[in-house]
Design a protein around this motif. Structure first.
Motif, mmCIF file in Angstrom:
data_model
loop_
_atom_site.group_PDB
_atom_site.id
_atom_site.type_symbol
_atom_site.label_atom_id
_atom_site.label_comp_id
_atom_site.label_asym_id
_atom_site.label_seq_id
_atom_site.Cartn_x
_atom_site.Cartn_y
_atom_site.Cartn_z
ATOM 1 N N GLY A 1 40.010 50.090 25.693
ATOM 2 C CA GLY A 1 39.954 50.996 26.837
ATOM 3 C C GLY A 1 39.651 50.283 28.131
ATOM 4 N N ALA A 2 38.805 49.239 28.070
ATOM 5 C CA ALA A 2 38.476 48.492 29.282
ATOM 6 C C ALA A 2 39.567 47.495 29.648
ATOM 7 C CB ALA A 2 37.143 47.765 29.090
ATOM 8 N N SER A 3 40.276 46.975 28.655
ATOM 9 C CA SER A 3 41.279 45.942 28.919
ATOM 10 C C SER A 3 42.609 46.520 29.392
ATOM 11 C CB SER A 3 41.514 45.109 27.646
ATOM 12 O OG SER A 3 40.318 44.525 27.182
ATOM 13 N N LEU A 4 43.003 47.657 28.837
ATOM 14 C CA LEU A 4 44.327 48.209 29.109
ATOM 15 C C LEU A 4 44.551 48.529 30.589
ATOM 16 C CD1 LEU A 4 46.969 48.950 27.750
ATOM 17 C CD2 LEU A 4 46.054 51.241 27.318
ATOM 18 N N PRO A 5 43.624 49.213 31.282
ATOM 19 C CA PRO A 5 43.874 49.505 32.709
ATOM 20 C C PRO A 5 44.033 48.247 33.554
ATOM 21 C CG PRO A 5 42.102 50.869 31.853
ATOM 22 C CD PRO A 5 42.379 49.838 30.814
ATOM 23 N N VAL A 6 43.274 47.207 33.241
ATOM 24 C CA VAL A 6 43.364 45.964 34.009
ATOM 25 C C VAL A 6 44.728 45.330 33.858
ATOM 26 C CG1 VAL A 6 42.386 43.665 34.303
ATOM 27 C CG2 VAL A 6 40.883 45.593 33.817
ATOM 28 N N TYR A 7 45.248 45.315 32.628
ATOM 29 C CA TYR A 7 46.562 44.722 32.392
ATOM 30 C C TYR A 7 47.682 45.575 32.984
ATOM 31 C CZ TYR A 7 45.451 40.671 29.548
ATOM 32 O OH TYR A 7 45.030 39.435 29.133
ATOM 33 N N LEU A 8 47.544 46.903 32.934
ATOM 34 C CA LEU A 8 48.563 47.772 33.499
ATOM 35 C C LEU A 8 48.627 47.630 35.016
ATOM 36 C CD1 LEU A 8 48.106 51.046 31.397
ATOM 37 C CD2 LEU A 8 49.920 49.336 31.206
ATOM 38 N N SER A 9 47.475 47.476 35.660
ATOM 39 C CA SER A 9 47.451 47.302 37.115
ATOM 40 C C SER A 9 48.075 45.978 37.522
ATOM 41 C CB SER A 9 46.009 47.378 37.628
ATOM 42 O OG SER A 9 45.237 46.287 37.127
ATOM 43 N N GLU B 1 56.078 34.547 36.944
ATOM 44 C CA GLU B 1 55.962 34.863 35.527
ATOM 45 C C GLU B 1 56.145 33.596 34.707
ATOM 46 O OE1 GLU B 1 58.718 37.957 34.698
ATOM 47 O OE2 GLU B 1 57.547 39.491 35.732
ATOM 48 N N HIS B 2 55.097 33.180 34.051
ATOM 49 C CA HIS B 2 55.155 31.979 33.221
ATOM 50 C C HIS B 2 54.507 32.228 31.868
ATOM 51 C CE1 HIS B 2 56.818 29.770 36.501
ATOM 52 N NE2 HIS B 2 55.743 29.875 37.253
ATOM 53 N N CYS B 3 54.639 33.460 31.371
ATOM 54 C CA CYS B 3 54.144 33.828 30.046
ATOM 55 C C CYS B 3 52.675 33.450 29.882
ATOM 56 C CB CYS B 3 55.010 33.185 28.962
ATOM 57 S SG CYS B 3 54.814 33.942 27.321
ATOM 58 N N PHE B 4 52.356 32.609 28.908
ATOM 59 C CA PHE B 4 50.959 32.298 28.605
ATOM 60 C C PHE B 4 50.344 31.280 29.563
ATOM 61 C CE2 PHE B 4 52.726 33.396 24.306
ATOM 62 C CZ PHE B 4 52.147 34.654 24.265
ATOM 63 N N GLU B 5 51.152 30.712 30.469
ATOM 64 C CA GLU B 5 50.608 29.772 31.445
ATOM 65 C C GLU B 5 49.892 30.494 32.575
ATOM 66 O OE1 GLU B 5 50.542 26.501 31.212
ATOM 67 O OE2 GLU B 5 51.584 26.569 29.290
ATOM 68 N N THR B 6 50.199 31.769 32.771
ATOM 69 C CA THR B 6 49.606 32.525 33.862
ATOM 70 C C THR B 6 48.150 32.861 33.544
ATOM 71 O OG1 THR B 6 51.776 33.510 34.240
ATOM 72 C CG2 THR B 6 49.902 34.552 35.325
ATOM 73 N N LEU B 7 47.292 32.748 34.549
ATOM 74 C CA LEU B 7 45.890 33.089 34.357
ATOM 75 C C LEU B 7 45.732 34.583 34.110
ATOM 76 C CD1 LEU B 7 44.000 31.001 37.063
ATOM 77 C CD2 LEU B 7 43.687 30.851 34.602
ATOM 78 N N PRO B 8 44.820 34.983 33.242
ATOM 79 C CA PRO B 8 44.563 36.415 33.038
ATOM 80 C C PRO B 8 43.964 37.026 34.287
ATOM 81 C CG PRO B 8 42.913 35.103 31.920
ATOM 82 C CD PRO B 8 43.951 34.140 32.410
ATOM 83 N N PRO C 1 36.824 39.241 41.159
ATOM 84 C CA PRO C 1 35.363 39.086 41.064
ATOM 85 C C PRO C 1 34.690 40.166 40.219
ATOM 86 C CG PRO C 1 36.105 38.705 43.307
ATOM 87 C CD PRO C 1 37.299 39.221 42.552
ATOM 88 N N VAL C 2 35.066 41.432 40.426
ATOM 89 C CA VAL C 2 34.407 42.523 39.697
ATOM 90 C C VAL C 2 34.678 42.417 38.202
ATOM 91 C CG1 VAL C 2 34.288 45.017 39.395
ATOM 92 C CG2 VAL C 2 34.519 44.046 41.695
ATOM 93 N N VAL C 3 35.924 42.118 37.865
ATOM 94 C CA VAL C 3 36.300 42.045 36.455
ATOM 95 C C VAL C 3 35.665 40.845 35.779
ATOM 96 C CG1 VAL C 3 38.223 41.915 34.840
ATOM 97 C CG2 VAL C 3 38.475 43.202 36.971
ATOM 98 N N ILE C 4 35.658 39.699 36.455
ATOM 99 C CA ILE C 4 35.104 38.499 35.832
ATOM 100 C C ILE C 4 33.590 38.626 35.670
ATOM 101 C CG2 ILE C 4 34.666 37.124 37.926
ATOM 102 C CD1 ILE C 4 35.745 34.714 36.399
ATOM 103 N N PHE C 5 32.929 39.330 36.591
ATOM 104 C CA PHE C 5 31.475 39.522 36.457
ATOM 105 C C PHE C 5 31.159 40.372 35.233
ATOM 106 C CE2 PHE C 5 27.708 42.139 37.257
ATOM 107 C CZ PHE C 5 26.749 41.141 37.410
ATOM 108 N N SER C 6 31.904 41.470 35.054
ATOM 109 C CA SER C 6 31.661 42.323 33.885
ATOM 110 C C SER C 6 32.043 41.610 32.595
ATOM 111 C CB SER C 6 32.455 43.625 34.016
ATOM 112 O OG SER C 6 33.844 43.359 34.103
#
Length: 318
Positions: free
Chosen positions: A146-154, A162-169, A175-180
């Motif tokens: 539930g917490a991961s899906l909205p971040v990825y959809l946004s 677009e570089h598949c797995f080379e792209t940073l998450p 800042p807000v996401v990395i802190f949580s």
């Protein structure tokens, strides 16, 4: 230099090349993790007793198995096949990371449950709370996905390279996401595991049974230390790298980007190490396994094998 340009520059150095380290390690994790976690799930399925810890371990095995199932696509990518759709790569990344944090929370639940069971064995409140293990597991799955899906959809609505797995998450750049992520996803679980491990060791040392030969307190302490060591080995490098990425901001060197990918690979090792640390090395697990059911699952249950086993056992099973 922006994150996109950094990723592009680093990607241009490795396009179409086979990375033998990633391919080899991910292949080992895939095979071993699949075999060990499937074996654990089958054994849990045929276990006579359904303890509260078994509920957590079953969910942990499912989370680790789902993580393992995402690795073949990473192997395919690191073999040099970079024609994967970006959205497919994002979904695979979502499943991997959601299950990785699901594993972290479930490992924390197992450690906390053991601590409460040992420290307060006769407390009615503790026993009643432990019965809520299925609900807690549902909460873990809801929280992680539930917490991961909205971040990825946004993330999909943003124009980017677009570089598949080379792209940073995305959680490594906001800042807000990395802190949580660093606090709720790793910091709090680590603190709980450290406190509970200390409480377990303290309770074992104070136990009167530990002063006799009935309980091998040193063995139990080694198991606690091993579990904590595996947790730190798997997840500390990854989250330390996330913190460094945040400090660098947008000017991320290729070496740090490579360190992120290697730390993620190390974190995936946990899916292979969990069965060894939590299932097959615990005395409680081995006692609750229905050995007759295990023998039925093995292809060695022919009449000749049974007779041979009965002869070899002789008077030992008395």
């Amino acid at each position: 230099m922006s994150i996109i340009n950094t990723t592009t520059a680093c990607h241009n150095h490795s396009t179409g090349q086979t990375d033998i380290v990633f391919v080899s390690v991910y292949s080992v994790i895939s095979v071993m993790g699949l075999v060990l976690n499937v074996t654990a799930l089958v054994i849990f399925r045929h276990t006579k007793s359904r303890s509260h810890t078994t509920v957590y371990m079953t969910n942990l095995a499912v989370a680790d198995l789902l993580l393992v199932l995402t690795l073949p696509m990473r192997i395919y990518y690191h073999l040099g096949y970079t024609d994967l759709p970006q959205k497919l790569c994002d979904w695979v990344g979502l499943v991997l990371l959601a299950n990785m944090y699901g594993s972290i929370f479930l490992l924390t639940c197992i450690c906390f449950d053991r601590c409460m069971a040992v420290t307060f064995p006769m407390s009615p409140r503790v026993q009643e709370a432990r019965k809520k293990a299925p609900l807690i597991c549902i909460g873990v799955w809801t929280l992680t996905f539930g917490a991961s899906l909205p971040v990825y959809l946004s993330r999909w609505n943003v124009s980017r390279e677009e570089h598949c797995f080379e792209t940073l998450p995305v959680y490594a750049t906001r800042p807000v996401v990395i802190f949580s992520t660093l606090s709720v996803g790793f910091g709090i679980p680590l603190a709980v595991m450290l406190i509970c491990s200390w409480g377990l060791v303290r309770a074992i040392r104070r136990s009167t049974a530990a002063q006799t030969d009935l309980v091998d307190s040193k063995k139990i302490q080694r198991m606690i230390a091993a579990s904590l060591f595996i947790f730190l080995l798997s997840f500390l490098p990854y989250h330390a790298t996330l913190g460094i990425l945040y400090l660098y901001g947008k000017a991320i060197p290729c070496t740090l980007l490579a360190a992120y990918h290697y730390s993620l690979m190390v974190a995936c090792l946990n899916a292979m190490l969990d069965p060894i640390a939590y299932y097959f090395t615990t005395e409680t697990f081995r006692r609750k396994v229905d050995m007759d059911a295990v023998r039925k699952m093995l292809p060695l249950n022919s009449q000749g094998s049974i007779e041979a086993n009965s002869k070899s056992r002789g008077p030992i099973n008395t």
